[in-house]
Design a protein around this motif. Structure first.
Motif, PDB file in Angstrom:
ATOM      1  N   TYR A   1       0.835  -1.195   0.000  1.00  0.00           N
ATOM      2  CA  TYR A   1       0.000   0.000   0.000  1.00  0.00           C
ATOM      3  C   TYR A   1       0.871   1.245   0.000  1.00  0.00           C
ATOM      4  O   TYR A   1       1.974   1.248   0.550  1.00  0.00           O
ATOM      5  N   THR A   2       0.368   2.284  -0.634  1.00  0.00           N
ATOM      6  CA  THR A   2       1.062   3.568  -0.575  1.00  0.00           C
ATOM      7  C   THR A   2       0.113   4.621  -0.029  1.00  0.00           C
ATOM      8  O   THR A   2      -1.104   4.492  -0.136  1.00  0.00           O
ATOM      9  N   LEU A   3       0.723   5.635   0.559  1.00  0.00           N
ATOM     10  CA  LEU A   3      -0.040   6.769   1.092  1.00  0.00           C
ATOM     11  C   LEU A   3      -0.079   7.812  -0.013  1.00  0.00           C
ATOM     12  O   LEU A   3       0.960   8.297  -0.446  1.00  0.00           O
TER      13      LEU A   3
ATOM     14  N   TYR B   1      -5.703  12.406   2.491  1.00  0.00           N
ATOM     15  CA  TYR B   1      -4.972  11.360   1.770  1.00  0.00           C
ATOM     16  C   TYR B   1      -5.818  10.116   1.616  1.00  0.00           C
ATOM     17  O   TYR B   1      -6.850   9.955   2.279  1.00  0.00           O
ATOM     18  N   LYS B   2      -5.366   9.257   0.718  1.00  0.00           N
ATOM     19  CA  LYS B   2      -6.003   7.957   0.495  1.00  0.00           C
ATOM     20  C   LYS B   2      -4.915   6.893   0.547  1.00  0.00           C
ATOM     21  O   LYS B   2      -3.736   7.213   0.357  1.00  0.00           O
ATOM     22  N   ILE B   3      -5.315   5.672   0.814  1.00  0.00           N
ATOM     23  CA  ILE B   3      -4.384   4.548   0.765  1.00  0.00           C
ATOM     24  C   ILE B   3      -4.693   3.767  -0.513  1.00  0.00           C
ATOM     25  O   ILE B   3      -5.861   3.442  -0.772  1.00  0.00           O
TER      26      ILE B   3
ATOM     27  N   ASP C   1      -3.697   0.487  -3.077  1.00  0.00           N
ATOM     28  CA  ASP C   1      -2.967  -0.786  -3.078  1.00  0.00           C
ATOM     29  C   ASP C   1      -2.137  -0.917  -4.357  1.00  0.00           C
ATOM     30  O   ASP C   1      -2.188  -0.054  -5.244  1.00  0.00           O
TER      31      ASP C   1
ATOM     32  N   TYR D   1     -11.196  -1.067   6.304  1.00  0.00           N
ATOM     33  CA  TYR D   1     -10.164  -1.117   7.331  1.00  0.00           C
ATOM     34  C   TYR D   1     -10.697  -1.857   8.551  1.00  0.00           C
ATOM     35  O   TYR D   1     -11.888  -1.786   8.859  1.00  0.00           O
TER      36      TYR D   1
ATOM     37  N   MET E   1      -7.518   4.264  11.665  1.00  0.00           N
ATOM     38  CA  MET E   1      -6.253   4.810  11.183  1.00  0.00           C
ATOM     39  C   MET E   1      -5.529   5.573  12.284  1.00  0.00           C
ATOM     40  O   MET E   1      -6.150   6.404  12.962  1.00  0.00           O
TER      41      MET E   1
ATOM     42  N   ALA F   1       0.997   6.517   7.978  1.00  0.00           N
ATOM     43  CA  ALA F   1      -0.391   6.045   8.083  1.00  0.00           C
ATOM     44  C   ALA F   1      -0.325   4.606   8.602  1.00  0.00           C
ATOM     45  O   ALA F   1       0.198   3.725   7.922  1.00  0.00           O
TER      46      ALA F   1
END
Ligand SMILES: [Cu+2]
Length: 332
Positions: free
Chosen positions: A76-78, A97-99, A101, A110, A118, A160
């Motif tokens: 996952y990236t922020l 922000y969003k996460i 994949d 989540y 979070m 995150a």
């Protein structure tokens, strides 16, 4: 001797003749393996996409199971969705922000992790100005939103810290929690001089009316289970009225100098030095945690993965106030 020679020549001839066949067979086998493995990963993503048209709209049970069953670990990236090009010190700004994949899908599902979807950790990269805060979440868009004030100029890391709901497991077989991060610059960083991260030499740290006495193995060695105890007193009296904080007695955010390797430790507040006795994951995550150990000792057990300088930020709650203390240690 001649017989052997004849046999060998015979074998050689046969081999020469059957070599092309052998090569073809091997290639076919490789091909089959390749196709079967490729098919198994594609099907999950297709399933996710196909199922609801727009990707990730509320991951249903199928997706959770398929991800876990496939043992495929997503990364996952922020992804920041608010501008961070003009962050200024001491000016509150809203970070969104969003996460995302590794298939480019926005994560919207989540698991509750210590009562929150979070955990957002903000720290200057010289391990100053630590903040542990919790954003609001829009499940429809998958966007997190949080007001942040950066106290000073410098480069900050935004972590995150969350647990995807798809039940993925890490290498140890524990539910996977992940901590992607992003670095942002605040103010004129040409004027920013990182502070040295120096190991504490005193074992007593003072935070307001609190004195925290740290006990840890000497020397602290990498790849060896280490128990770190923080004994908390207030105006000289042991603090025995600590309260449950985010489903635990205390949280420890451990950061390594320079690399900012991240670990999130917990004292689960159960009699018997921080163990999980009598604490269900359910209670821990939904905030129904009943801590039986209310101080004065907070205990973390951790095996440092490598030598270096680490800073431990410990947070506990007392009389409704969250107290943050830190301790910097050298690991050999
Ligand atoms: Cu948190």
């Amino acid at each position: 001797m001649l017989k052997i020679f004849t046999i060998l020549r015979l074998v050689g001839t046969v081999m020469k003749k059957s070599l092309p066949i052998i090569v073809i067979v091997v290639l076919v086998i490789i091909g089959i393996i390749y196709i079967t493995t490729k098919n198994s990963s594609n099907s999950n993503m297709q399933g996710m996409h196909m199922m609801n048209g727009s990707s990730m709209q509320g991951m249903d049970m199928g997706d959770k199971q398929s991800a876990a069953q496939s043992n495929r670990t997503y990364t996952y990236t922020l992804q920041l969705t608010s501008s961070t090009s003009n962050l200024q010190p001491n000016q509150q700004t809203t970070i969104t922000y969003k996460i995302v994949d590794d298939q480019g899908n926005i994560l919207k599902d989540y698991a509750l992790d210590h009562t929150k979807l979070m955990h957002f950790i903000v720290v200057r990269k010289d391990l100053q100005d630590f903040q542990h805060i919790h954003p609001d979440f829009n499940k429809n868009t998958g966007e997190f939103r949080i007001p942040v004030t950066f106290p000073e100029i410098g480069t900050y890391r935004l972590f995150a810290d969350f647990t995807p709901a798809n039940g993925q497991k890490d290498a140890q077989g524990d539910i996977l929690s992940v901590t992607p991060y992003k670095d942002v610059n605040v103010g004129d960083i040409t004027k920013y001089t990182p502070q040295a991260v120096t190991p504490d030499t005193q074992t007593i740290k003072t935070v307001g009316d609190f004195q925290i006495t740290y006990t840890l193995p000497q020397p602290l060695q990498a790849n060896k289970s280490a128990t770190i105890t923080a004994h908390v007193t207030k105006n000289g009296q042991p603090v025995t009225d600590m309260q449950e904080y985010l489903g635990a007695l205390a949280h420890g955010i451990l950061l390594k100098q320079d690399t900012l390797d991240f670990a999130h430790l917990h004292d689960m507040g159960q009699m018997g030095s921080g163990s999980m006795q009598g604490m269900s994951m359910q209670n821990m995550n939904t905030g129904n945690a009943k801590i039986t150990n209310t101080g004065p000792n907070i205990t973390f057990t951790y095996s440092f993965p490598s030598s270096g300088v680490y800073k431990l930020f410990t947070q506990f709650e007392e009389q409704g106030n969250v107290i943050t203390t830190d301790y910097t240690m050298q690991v050999q």
